[in-house]
Design a protein around this motif. Structure first.
Motif, PDB file in Angstrom:
ATOM      1  N   VAL A   1      34.262 -62.469 -30.310  1.00 30.84           N
ATOM      2  CA  VAL A   1      35.249 -62.177 -29.261  1.00 30.84           C
ATOM      3  C   VAL A   1      35.127 -63.170 -28.116  1.00 30.84           C
ATOM      4  O   VAL A   1      36.139 -63.583 -27.528  1.00 30.84           O
TER       5      VAL A   1
ATOM      6  N   TYR B   1      38.263 -65.614 -26.801  1.00 25.11           N
ATOM      7  CA  TYR B   1      38.747 -65.654 -25.424  1.00 25.11           C
ATOM      8  C   TYR B   1      38.632 -67.062 -24.832  1.00 25.11           C
ATOM      9  O   TYR B   1      39.479 -67.502 -24.054  1.00 25.11           O
TER      10      TYR B   1
ATOM     11  N   THR C   1      37.983 -56.645 -29.506  1.00 28.00           N
ATOM     12  CA  THR C   1      37.403 -56.032 -28.308  1.00 28.00           C
ATOM     13  C   THR C   1      37.354 -54.513 -28.438  1.00 28.00           C
ATOM     14  O   THR C   1      36.346 -53.865 -28.109  1.00 28.00           O
TER      15      THR C   1
END
Length: 383
Positions: A36, A40, A71
């Motif tokens: 994750v 991002y 997430t």
């Protein structure tokens, strides 16, 4: 007629420390955290692009949705792990099986217990079919037996091999023992290779009558230390098992197939996975580190070893047991490789087991000299 008894429950477990619980959370969720974070970074990094490029906009939208999904999964996974590993009401867990004591299976027999039963534990990537000759001998001699299929093997599916831990194997054999103990007065255990390793460890947790191990997967060799340390590294084991999920079994010198048997008929007859799951190999190495013969509880200990075994070093196992001063009998087979129960001398191996179970062999053996208290070697564990 004596009143039947319920299976005795294992002692209450101890709660995992806060530090250890945090360690389990991080190690389980670490790949998701990394994933994750990378997503991002990619999403919010300025990349030169044509403002009118529709594919780039679509790619960003898809990336955002994937990052959002990961997430959400990460948050729910962390929450679930916290709840499962920190059970309500102060329930603890049993270290050897990772189970909660109050959640153990229950069994009860209304009939009087029978005298004796034998548990047969097969080897790594194998199945109970390796005991067909021995099972015939046991039936002919009126000896009850039970040969479970060890979890992860004998199945046409691979996902279990990627998730199983050594505690799952230990839990399976201890639950079987506890079930049989409600029906039988005494339990003997016979194990080959991985099954021999499990048999010895089971005897540390529960008392057995006759402990018979054939080419047990125990390696008291300093060269194994690096692999054992790697097996205890959650990060290292996960990376290697993910990168190399299976190792091919190569045909060795003097063998017609990758199976370590001299008999061509046995090599073709008995099912084995043609590859070795790396996660399972790590599980064996971790289980080896738990084995301690000085803690084993048995009335007799017998070892069946093939002189042409290319998988297990029987001489090193014997040196280890002799060094601990533990009484044992050794049965060596000259025309046998890794598995005495299926190779050229399988009939002889079956007869020897029947003699052992019937108590026809001398115990303790004449070669055994009980060491004095001052001569006892220091307590060590199999490496």
């Amino acid at each position: 007629m004596t009143a039947p008894e319920e299976v005795s429950q294992p002692p209450p477990g101890e709660r995992l420390s806060r530090r250890k619980r945090l360690y389990y959370y991080l190690m389980t969720a670490l790949p998701l955290y990394v994933g994750v974070a990378a997503l991002y970074v990619l999403l919010f990094t300025d990349v030169p692009e044509d403002p009118s490029s529709a594919p780039m906009h679509l790619l960003k939208v898809l990336g955002f949705l994937v990052a959002l999904g990961v997430t959400i999964r990460l948050g729910l996974l962390t929450y679930g792990l916290a709840k499962i590993n920190n059970p309500q009401g102060g329930f603890g867990s049993i270290r050897d099986t990772n189970t909660i004591p109050d959640c153990q299976p229950l069994s009860y027999s209304a009939h009087q217990k029978k005298p004796h039963v034998v548990v047969l534990l097969h080897g790594f990537t194998s199945s109970p079919m390796i005991f067909d000759h021995l099972a015939k001998e046991l039936r002919e001699n009126g000896i009850d037996f039970h040969a479970p299929l060890i979890e992860g093997f004998g199945l046409i599916r691979h996902d279990l091999l990627f998730t199983l831990r050594e505690e799952d194997w230990v839990r399976q054999v201890t639950e079987l023992y506890d079930l049989l103990s409600s029906q039988y007065e005494e339990i003997s255990v016979i194990g080959h290779s991985l099954g021999g390793l499990l048999a010895v460890y089971l005897s540390q947790l529960r008392p057995v009558k006759h402990l018979v191990v054939a080419a047990p997967a125990i390696f008291p060799d300093p060269t194994q230390r690096l692999y054992r340390r790697l097996a205890h590294s959650q990060v290292g084991a996960r990376i290697i098992a993910w990168t190399i999920p299976f190792l091919p079994k190569l045909k060795r010198k003097g063998r017609s197939t990758p199976n370590d048997v001299l008999s061509d008929e046995a090599a073709a007859k008995y099912f084995q996975y043609p590859v070795a799951p790396v996660r399972g190999v790590f599980n064996i190495l971790k289980l080896q580190a738990r084995v301690d013969f000085t803690q084993a509880r048995f009335e007799t200990l017998d070892m069946l070893l093939g002189s042409q075994d290319l998988t297990v070093d029987g001489n090193k196992i014997l040196e280890h047991v002799r060094g601990l001063g533990i009484p044992h009998r050794v049965h060596k087979f000259d025309d046998t490789a890794h598995n005495p129960f299926v190779d050229n001398e399988s009939e002889l191996a079956g007869w020897i087991v029947i003699y052992i179970l019937n108590g026809d062999l001398e115990w303790p053996p004449k070669s055994y000299v009980k060491p004095s208290q001052t001569q006892m070697p220091p307590k060590t564990q199999a490496a």
